[in-house]
Design an enzyme around this catalytic site. Sequence first.
Site, mmCIF file in Angstrom:
data_model
loop_
_atom_site.group_PDB
_atom_site.id
_atom_site.type_symbol
_atom_site.label_atom_id
_atom_site.label_comp_id
_atom_site.label_asym_id
_atom_site.label_seq_id
_atom_site.Cartn_x
_atom_site.Cartn_y
_atom_site.Cartn_z
ATOM 1 N N HIS A 1 0.835 -1.206 0.000
ATOM 2 C CA HIS A 1 0.000 0.000 0.000
ATOM 3 C C HIS A 1 0.871 1.258 0.000
ATOM 4 O O HIS A 1 0.615 2.214 -0.729
ATOM 5 C CB HIS A 1 -0.912 -0.013 1.222
ATOM 6 C CG HIS A 1 -1.896 1.115 1.237
ATOM 7 N ND1 HIS A 1 -3.073 1.086 0.545
ATOM 8 C CD2 HIS A 1 -1.862 2.321 1.849
ATOM 9 C CE1 HIS A 1 -3.729 2.219 0.742
ATOM 10 N NE2 HIS A 1 -3.013 2.981 1.532
ATOM 11 N N ARG B 1 -7.027 0.349 -12.287
ATOM 12 C CA ARG B 1 -7.061 -0.767 -11.328
ATOM 13 C C ARG B 1 -8.263 -0.588 -10.394
ATOM 14 O O ARG B 1 -8.139 -0.042 -9.299
ATOM 15 C CB ARG B 1 -5.763 -0.809 -10.541
ATOM 16 C CG ARG B 1 -4.532 -1.135 -11.376
ATOM 17 C CD ARG B 1 -3.306 -1.256 -10.482
ATOM 18 N NE ARG B 1 -2.174 -1.835 -11.174
ATOM 19 C CZ ARG B 1 -1.156 -1.147 -11.659
ATOM 20 N NH1 ARG B 1 -1.149 0.176 -11.542
ATOM 21 N NH2 ARG B 1 -0.156 -1.742 -12.279
ATOM 22 N N ARG C 1 -10.004 -2.322 -15.631
ATOM 23 C CA ARG C 1 -9.823 -3.724 -15.281
ATOM 24 C C ARG C 1 -10.805 -4.087 -14.178
ATOM 25 O O ARG C 1 -10.909 -3.387 -13.174
ATOM 26 C CB ARG C 1 -8.388 -3.982 -14.800
ATOM 27 C CG ARG C 1 -8.142 -5.445 -14.452
ATOM 28 C CD ARG C 1 -6.691 -5.700 -14.096
ATOM 29 N NE ARG C 1 -6.305 -5.083 -12.848
ATOM 30 C CZ ARG C 1 -5.051 -5.091 -12.364
ATOM 31 N NH1 ARG C 1 -4.090 -5.654 -13.068
ATOM 32 N NH2 ARG C 1 -4.766 -4.521 -11.221
ATOM 33 N N GLU D 1 -1.263 -12.863 -18.065
ATOM 34 C CA GLU D 1 -0.333 -12.829 -16.933
ATOM 35 C C GLU D 1 -0.085 -14.209 -16.339
ATOM 36 O O GLU D 1 0.605 -14.345 -15.330
ATOM 37 C CB GLU D 1 -0.836 -11.857 -15.849
ATOM 38 C CG GLU D 1 -2.304 -11.980 -15.536
ATOM 39 C CD GLU D 1 -2.849 -10.780 -14.767
ATOM 40 O OE1 GLU D 1 -2.058 -10.061 -14.138
ATOM 41 O OE2 GLU D 1 -4.069 -10.584 -14.798
ATOM 42 N N ASN E 1 4.118 -8.028 -14.483
ATOM 43 C CA ASN E 1 4.444 -8.235 -13.070
ATOM 44 C C ASN E 1 4.105 -9.655 -12.631
ATOM 45 O O ASN E 1 4.938 -10.376 -12.073
ATOM 46 C CB ASN E 1 3.698 -7.234 -12.190
ATOM 47 C CG ASN E 1 4.105 -5.807 -12.464
ATOM 48 O OD1 ASN E 1 5.033 -5.553 -13.218
ATOM 49 N ND2 ASN E 1 3.398 -4.862 -11.877
ATOM 50 N N ASP E 2 2.852 -10.069 -12.861
ATOM 51 C CA ASP E 2 2.444 -11.416 -12.477
ATOM 52 C C ASP E 2 3.008 -12.471 -13.411
ATOM 53 O O ASP E 2 3.335 -13.580 -12.982
ATOM 54 C CB ASP E 2 0.915 -11.522 -12.438
ATOM 55 C CG ASP E 2 0.351 -11.142 -11.073
ATOM 56 O OD1 ASP E 2 1.038 -11.390 -10.068
ATOM 57 O OD2 ASP E 2 -0.756 -10.595 -11.011
ATOM 58 N N ARG F 1 6.646 -11.941 -5.839
ATOM 59 C CA ARG F 1 7.122 -10.570 -6.028
ATOM 60 C C ARG F 1 6.859 -9.668 -4.836
ATOM 61 O O ARG F 1 7.308 -8.526 -4.813
ATOM 62 C CB ARG F 1 6.499 -9.960 -7.288
ATOM 63 C CG ARG F 1 4.993 -9.820 -7.294
ATOM 64 C CD ARG F 1 4.521 -9.437 -8.694
ATOM 65 N NE ARG F 1 3.078 -9.358 -8.835
ATOM 66 C CZ ARG F 1 2.381 -8.243 -8.746
ATOM 67 N NH1 ARG F 1 2.993 -7.107 -8.503
ATOM 68 N NH2 ARG F 1 1.071 -8.257 -8.902
ATOM 69 N N CYS G 1 1.186 -3.531 -19.583
ATOM 70 C CA CYS G 1 0.796 -2.611 -18.506
ATOM 71 C C CYS G 1 1.574 -2.868 -17.215
ATOM 72 O O CYS G 1 1.295 -2.256 -16.192
ATOM 73 C CB CYS G 1 -0.709 -2.706 -18.239
ATOM 74 S SG CYS G 1 -1.238 -4.337 -17.688
#
Length: 575
Positions: free
Chosen positions: A195, A302, A338, A436, A459-460, A470, A507
């Site tokens: 966060h 997001r 998304r 992903e 990322n994923d 990660r 992205c």
Amino acid sequence: MSFILHGIGVSGGIAVGHAHLTAPAALEVMHYLIPKNQINKEIKRLDQAFATVRSEFEVLQASVTDGPALAEFSAFLELHHMILDDPTLTDATRDIIAQTQCNAEWALTQQKDALLAQFEAIDDAYLRERKTDVEQVVERILKALLGYPGYRPPPSKHLGDHILVAHDLSPADIMQYKPHQFIAFLTDMGSLTSHTAIVARSLNIPSVVALHNAHQLILEGDSLIVDGNLGVIIVNPDKYVLDEYRLRQSQLELEKQKLKRLKSIRAVTLDGTEIELLANIELPSDLEQVKENGATGIGLFRSEFLFLNRDVLPGEEEQFEAYRTVATEMNGKPVTIRTFDLGADKNLKHTTQTTVNPALGLRAIRLSLSEPQMFHTQLRAILRASLYGKIKILIPMLSNATEVSQTLLLIDRAKQTLLNDGIDFDEHIQIGGMIEIPAAALIPEIFLQKLDFLSIGTNDLIQYMLAVDRVDDAVAHLYDPFHPAVLWLVSRVIQMANRVKKPVSICGEMAGDIQFTRLLLGIGLTQFSMYPAQLLMVKNEILKSNLPDITPLAHKIIRTIQPEKMHDLLTRLNS
């Protein structure tokens, strides 16, 4: 004494300022007996602590009067008010003091543990996760009892150069400290996707997390240098180090000002190829940065961040207003929303996952399909907002054709309910899927047949390909976007989408990293989506790139499996 700390840099740049420490998150609670004639006095001390926290909540509520934060945090504070006034916490703690003659702090922790045990026994996952709210409320009461202020504004003597040092930051902490315009964040806890990291990136300020013991080693008012690029903190630097970093800071600021001149220039390569530069956002409040950096649209909204840090899920009207705001503000530019990607490291109200492998569990589209009513509410809100701009729907974490079919069926059902209610929407709204999961990346054809576009979530994808969590800084060094298998698979997805002439974007973090810009251009990517603060740097690279020159070298890199050779080729490509 001067010393250096190392962590994970989650937001780049250099900050030079003075430390402002939050009250410690973990509080030591002693157990001692109270004489019988002092029991009533001890209970009054407890009641005063409850009253102090109640006043803090009232001040918090008054501090957020408008904007997107109002609905988000009002529900959060309302629940904490309810917990604070609940007899199972107030009366029961008084009874423990009276019956066992123990101090208020000990009685409160005993009752907290009893309540948490009750929450653990609840079958419903959402209700079970509310235990975090109890912990946060009790922590505030304990701070009041132990003499820690629940909230300390920064000292005025260092006005304008405060660097926030915390063990971790809760939603309430963010609310309290955000108005003070901190120039950097440091936390013991956290990861690239925590966060704190998200807030830091959205505020575009240097930030370092996963420092482990910074809160214990740094003192209030210490002089600090924060290097968000390297993840380095220099505590009490000497004059020469300070002068060197101030020079670097000035150079970075000068470069930033130069880049601002590119805001209104189209992103076109030297050979005339138009590139689309889109922005990633979490909340409507991010739109100011999107406009400041000249994004050609929103490549990734997001939406799950509308659901976090709160106890009452956003209804259709609240979601509709958020989506409509973004669509309207973008004035006809594309906005890709998304559907909520909850689960794994993004749980409702920062709750602790009970699943053994949360990243492999019920998350993203899997969660949406298992909660059809919650998903239906979101789909109706997005469809309603589609009349106010060029909105697209993006489905996260697809792995097979069945998920696509089920999702499209639910979208059709949401459309039908709107038609039944006489509510208009864009009947030709585009539906895309996120690539992903390695299985999806290996056979993107099954998604290209049914969907209008693809977005690669690197990322994923990297996490799943390399079996590296990660969020875990202990294995962060193994998270490698330059891994030959990663580059080959990303290239394959782009190649397959281009072959059937369907749009494809990236992205993930790779899109905003200028080390990858020319490589991605060379393998056929023409849509990049990133944090707004990264956009002008990427545009600068695009303007200096010539596709006929870089394409052969880029494809050579993709076919290379030797790390040393790949490094040499990348150096040539980016020189």
